[in-house]
Design a protein around this motif. Structure first.
Motif, PDB file in Angstrom:
ATOM      1  N   GLN A 247      47.615  39.594  39.738  1.00  0.00           N
ATOM      2  CA  GLN A 247      46.184  39.917  39.673  1.00  0.00           C
ATOM      3  C   GLN A 247      45.391  39.055  40.653  1.00  0.00           C
ATOM      4  O   GLN A 247      44.494  39.537  41.337  1.00  0.00           O
TER       5      GLN A 247
ATOM      6  N   GLY B 143      49.673  48.934  31.933  1.00  0.00           N
ATOM      7  CA  GLY B 143      49.636  47.672  31.198  1.00  0.00           C
ATOM      8  C   GLY B 143      49.685  46.455  32.112  1.00  0.00           C
ATOM      9  O   GLY B 143      49.886  45.334  31.654  1.00  0.00           O
TER      10      GLY B 143
ATOM     11  N   ASP C 179      44.853  52.097  25.292  1.00  0.00           N
ATOM     12  CA  ASP C 179      45.558  50.831  25.158  1.00  0.00           C
ATOM     13  C   ASP C 179      45.697  50.513  23.671  1.00  0.00           C
ATOM     14  O   ASP C 179      44.886  49.817  23.090  1.00  0.00           O
TER      15      ASP C 179
ATOM     16  N   GLU D  75      43.462  34.348  31.475  1.00  0.00           N
ATOM     17  CA  GLU D  75      43.869  33.719  32.724  1.00  0.00           C
ATOM     18  C   GLU D  75      44.641  34.757  33.520  1.00  0.00           C
ATOM     19  O   GLU D  75      45.577  35.377  33.009  1.00  0.00           O
TER      20      GLU D  75
ATOM     21  N   THR E 100      42.292  46.822  34.926  1.00  0.00           N
ATOM     22  CA  THR E 100      40.863  46.717  34.615  1.00  0.00           C
ATOM     23  C   THR E 100      40.337  45.317  34.905  1.00  0.00           C
ATOM     24  O   THR E 100      39.224  45.141  35.393  1.00  0.00           O
TER      25      THR E 100
HETATM   26  P1  ADP Z   1      46.250  48.944  32.897  1.00  0.00           P
HETATM   27  O1  ADP Z   1      44.906  49.573  33.138  1.00  0.00           O
HETATM   28  O2  ADP Z   1      46.839  48.355  34.136  1.00  0.00           O
HETATM   29  O3  ADP Z   1      47.192  49.846  32.171  1.00  0.00           O
HETATM   30  P2  ADP Z   1      44.785  47.208  31.183  1.00  0.00           P
HETATM   31  O4  ADP Z   1      43.761  46.794  32.175  1.00  0.00           O
HETATM   32  O5  ADP Z   1      44.424  48.198  30.140  1.00  0.00           O
HETATM   33  O6  ADP Z   1      46.069  47.698  31.954  1.00  0.00           O
HETATM   34  O7  ADP Z   1      45.357  45.898  30.504  1.00  0.00           O
HETATM   35  C1  ADP Z   1      46.292  45.940  29.478  1.00  0.00           C
HETATM   36  C2  ADP Z   1      45.990  44.854  28.459  1.00  0.00           C
HETATM   37  O8  ADP Z   1      46.265  43.564  29.015  1.00  0.00           O
HETATM   38  C3  ADP Z   1      44.557  44.822  28.031  1.00  0.00           C
HETATM   39  O9  ADP Z   1      44.511  44.662  26.641  1.00  0.00           O
HETATM   40  C4  ADP Z   1      43.978  43.609  28.742  1.00  0.00           C
HETATM   41  O10 ADP Z   1      42.939  43.024  28.008  1.00  0.00           O
HETATM   42  C5  ADP Z   1      45.148  42.691  28.832  1.00  0.00           C
HETATM   43  N1  ADP Z   1      45.133  41.776  29.989  1.00  0.00           N
HETATM   44  C6  ADP Z   1      44.728  42.055  31.249  1.00  0.00           C
HETATM   45  N2  ADP Z   1      44.924  41.002  32.061  1.00  0.00           N
HETATM   46  C7  ADP Z   1      45.457  40.016  31.299  1.00  0.00           C
HETATM   47  C8  ADP Z   1      45.914  38.673  31.570  1.00  0.00           C
HETATM   48  N3  ADP Z   1      45.849  38.154  32.803  1.00  0.00           N
HETATM   49  N4  ADP Z   1      46.421  37.981  30.531  1.00  0.00           N
HETATM   50  C9  ADP Z   1      46.503  38.526  29.304  1.00  0.00           C
HETATM   51  N5  ADP Z   1      46.106  39.753  28.985  1.00  0.00           N
HETATM   52  C10 ADP Z   1      45.585  40.520  29.966  1.00  0.00           C
END
Ligand code: ADP
Ligand code: ZN
Ligand code: ZN
Length: 729
Positions: free
Chosen positions: A214, A239, A552, A209, A243
């Protein structure tokens, strides 16, 4: 009827000026258009060329007009022809080199067989000298060698596996080796790609979610997509779930019937992005990258150009993916230096993406936790201020190394020991590979330096050599000084290999010590090392910048930067920005799980601006101050810098050519010229550099292009190589 095809031959030297006219025979009239790839007779040879325009008549008399021999099946979309020519012009390259970026990989080869089950392979790339040799009549090439070079040329920038090269050209590996020894081809081992994970991705397909940040970002992106051309910067802390935003943005674009390009710094270092796109969109995703064989790359390219796939994920070259109706270009980790191409044309894929978005009415979405000053000042910003789970960013502590002996601060040693004892994980960044950075004689002071380059040789214990990181020259580890025959040889400095050894001795019984740098990557593969770290119960991953990319790993609780000064010391106006990004990105790898995390930064300059900002996780503050500073000094983005280099085995020749260049360029009305300045000798070549700074990019690039063409034709240029880097990184 437009029976004249204007063809830019794909093998060319700087002095050559296309396009050249060819008369289309009746059977080709219907099928050939802008972007068609033709095999044409050219100066008593057959070369591949791209049609850049059609015309009704030619200035050439009829009997001087030749006909193409045949047309290849796959052509280049006309918009990409435009883009390739734009790249050539913007980066002072030649049309042929610009166009070779957009032609189908392995053009003219018939896509094909794949080599199965091989873990590593040798990759061949044509070198600048090789390109030159193709048109320079003084270089002796037999037919087979010429065919091999041409096949490598048309395979594009990323090179061809030698297995493919053998099939394409009939040249065996030994023949390629001979070309390598003449400097016409480079051969490098690389890991073969593992098939993208389509299975076992249940968890990835499930959609979390979205956080409200986001959701907000996505709704702005959807609005922008509906408007067509636009530019957005997604500034999200490490984090924060960037993505997931990219995935949502791609979904919107696809729903509107538009294609998507997703650029990542390096596939091997960011497998998670590929995996998640493949998991969400399945077969619609084509992956273009250097670990594919030429045949595989050709297949992926065709799937895109036929519309069987409409999302392309890949490194910088993905910006040239043949997608019709492109709606969205994503640049992930937009601060990453790998977006700049090293060889001619020295394009910056981020600028090319900007231009392509403009040409195609698409949206450019750049994302980073540490955006560049260039993007910050020019793109509209969307912000993800927090990590997805609301967890704090890890505490960053600066450790003053003044007066501390050894590579590790006592606090660093203690923290690593605690991580090992508690069964956790740590990442340690040390931007220097090898055992020690140089060796010298304690008795007479003799230092081992490279015979081809004016740099010291780096000790690599496991391989039993001292080697040059610029040209690859290597010698056995010395035990006697060649000057005074003393056996008292000292090793200075600590590199990743030595650090691994030291930590192995201190903590090896308690935890795993792994290393990721160019040496282990060549041996075990990046994916192999990262997978070993991921599956280990506990471990310390030591490495060069590679360890600070977007990994990650939720169970990393400690990040360490050793010698943060090494990037700060770099004599370049981007040094501070790079240092900030490196520390902030490494911090981003730590504390992604419930146990939290901390970051230790060792430095002899704890007051340094980028470190103070990194300590506070203040990317916005840093980049704003950085912009003020750049404006005060007139640095990019408030100006443009063009670096020119001349290189020759003869010092005097390199200098004379550089002086001629300086003379031809003159002083730009809105800028200045620095140099010519001698650079350290590299690969046996004496080098001079000229740096031109100006506000008006078009004007400065134009005058540099003219100057090079003028000087390259003159007598002073004999045996001199020129290179141009517009806005170097
Ligand atoms: P970034 O690229 O901004 O450093 P990521 O896209 O790698 O972050 O996301 C970090 C982690 O958070 C990943 O494991 C992803 O699956 C998880 N994640 C992303 N959005 C959510 C969300 N809305 N709720 C829970 N987990 C999420
Ligand atoms: Zn000596
Ligand atoms: Zn060298």
């Amino acid at each position: 009827m437009r029976p004249i095809a204007k063809v830019e031959p794909l093998t060319t030297a700087r002095a050559l000026r296309g396009p050249f006219d060819y008369r289309l025979p009746p059977e080709l009239l219907d099928s050939v258009g802008v972007g068609s790839v033709l095999l044409v007779p050219f100066a008593r040879r057959k070369v591949l060329g791209v049609v850049t325009a059609l015309a009704e008549t030619s200035d050439l008399p009829d009997d001087k007009l030749a006909e193409p021999i045949r047309a290849l099946d796959a052509g280049v979309p006309p918009r990409l022809v435009e883009l390739g020519l734009w790249v050539a012009e913007q980066y002072c390259s030649t049309p042929a080199r610009g166009l070779s970026l957009v032609t189908p990989p392995g053009t003219g080869t018939g896509a094909g067989a794949r080599v199965q089950g091989v873990r590593t392979e040798l990759v061949a790339r044509i070198s600048a000298d090789g390109l030159h040799a193709l048109t320079d009549s003084t270089t002796k090439l037999n037919d087979r060698q010429r065919r091999a070079l041409e096949a490598l040329l048309s395979s594009g920038e990323e090179g061809v596996a030698t297995a493919d090269a053998e099939r394409l050209t009939g040249a065996d590996t030994a023949a390629l080796r001979r070309l390598e020894r003449r400097g016409l081809v480079s051969l490098e081992p690389r890991e073969r790609r593992r098939a993208p994970v389509h299975e076992s991705v249940g968890a990835l397909v499930s959609r979390p979610e979205l956080t409200s940040a986001q959701r907000n970002a996505l709704s702005e992106i959807s609005t922008a997509l509906a408007h067509g051309h636009g530019e957005l910067l997604l500034h999200g802390v490490t984090g924060s779930g960037k993505t997931e935003v990219y995935l949502g943005a791609a979904e919107s674009a696809l729903a509107a019937g538009r294609g998507v390009i997703v650029m990542v710094p390096e596939i091997a270092l960011t497998p998670q992005v590929v995996t998640r796109f493949s998991a969400r969109f399945g077969e619609r995703v084509a992956v273009l990258h250097s670990q594919l064989s030429a045949g595989e790359r050709h297949d992926e390219w065709l799937r895109l150009s036929r519309g069987q796939a409409d999302i392309c994920v890949g490194p910088r070259s993905a910006v040239f993916a043949p997608i019709e109706r492109l709606g969205l270009l994503i640049v992930d980790e937009e601060h990453d230096a790998s977006y700049k191409q090293e060889g001619d044309p020295r394009y910056d894929a981020r600028e090319v993406a900007e231009q392509r978005a403009r040409l195609e009415g698409a949206l450019l979405l750049s994302g980073s936790a540490t955006p560049r000053a260039e993007s910050w000042s020019r793109y509209r910003r969307l912000t993800l201020p927090e990590r997805v789970d609301g967890r704090p960013l890890p505490a960053v502590e600066l450790l003053d190394m003044n007066g501390v002996a050894g590579a590790l601060h006592p606090q660093t040693s203690a923290a690593l020991a605690r991580v090992a004892a508690d069964g956790e994980k740590a990442i340690v960044l040390l931007n220097r590979r090898g055992w020690s950075n140089f060796v010298s004689c304690r008795d007479c002071g003799h230092t081992w330096i490279c015979p081809n380059c004016d740099v010291t040789l780096v000790l690599h214990m496991a391989r039993g050599v001292v080697s040059c990181h610029h040209c690859g020259h290597r010698e056995r580890v010395p035990d006697l000084c060649p000057e005074c025959e003393s056996s008292d040889v000292a090793r200075h400095g600590v590199g990743t290999e030595r650090l691994q050894n030291d930590l192995e001795q201190a903590l090896g019984g308690v935890t795993q010590i792994l290393r990721l740098d160019a040496d282990t990557a060549a041996r075990e593969g990046v994916t192999g090392v990262l997978a070993a770290f991921e599956t280990a119960d506990s471990g310390v991953l030591i490495g060069t910048q590679m360890v600070a990319k977007g990994h990650d790993f939720p169970d990393v609780t400690l990040g360490v930067v050793l010698d943060a000064d090494s990037t700060l010391r770099f004599p370049d106006f981007r040094a501070e920005e790079r240092t900030f990004a490196l520390v902030a990105q490494l911090a981003g790898r730590s504390g992604r799980g419930p146990r939290g995390g901390r970051v230790l930064v060792q430095t002899t300059a704890p007051e340094a601006r980028p470190l103070r900002f990194a300590e506070r996780h203040d990317a916005a503050g840093f980049v704003q101050e950085e912009l003020t500073r750049r404006q005060a000094f007139g640095y990019p983005p408030f100006s443009h810098i063009v670096k020119l280099q001349t290189a020759s085995p003869e010092y005097a020749a390199a200098m004379a050519a550089a002086e001629k260049l300086a003379e031809a360029i003159g002083t730009p009305a809105d800028g200045r010229v620095l140099g010519p300045t001698p650079l350290f000798k590299r690969k046996g070549l004496e080098r001079f550099q000229l740096e031109v700074k100006a506000v008006d990019r078009e004007a400065v690039v134009g005058s540099v292009r003219e100057a090079i063409e003028l000087v390259a034709r003159g007598a002073a240029a004999r045996g001199v190589k020129f290179s141009v880097d517009v806005d170097p990184q």
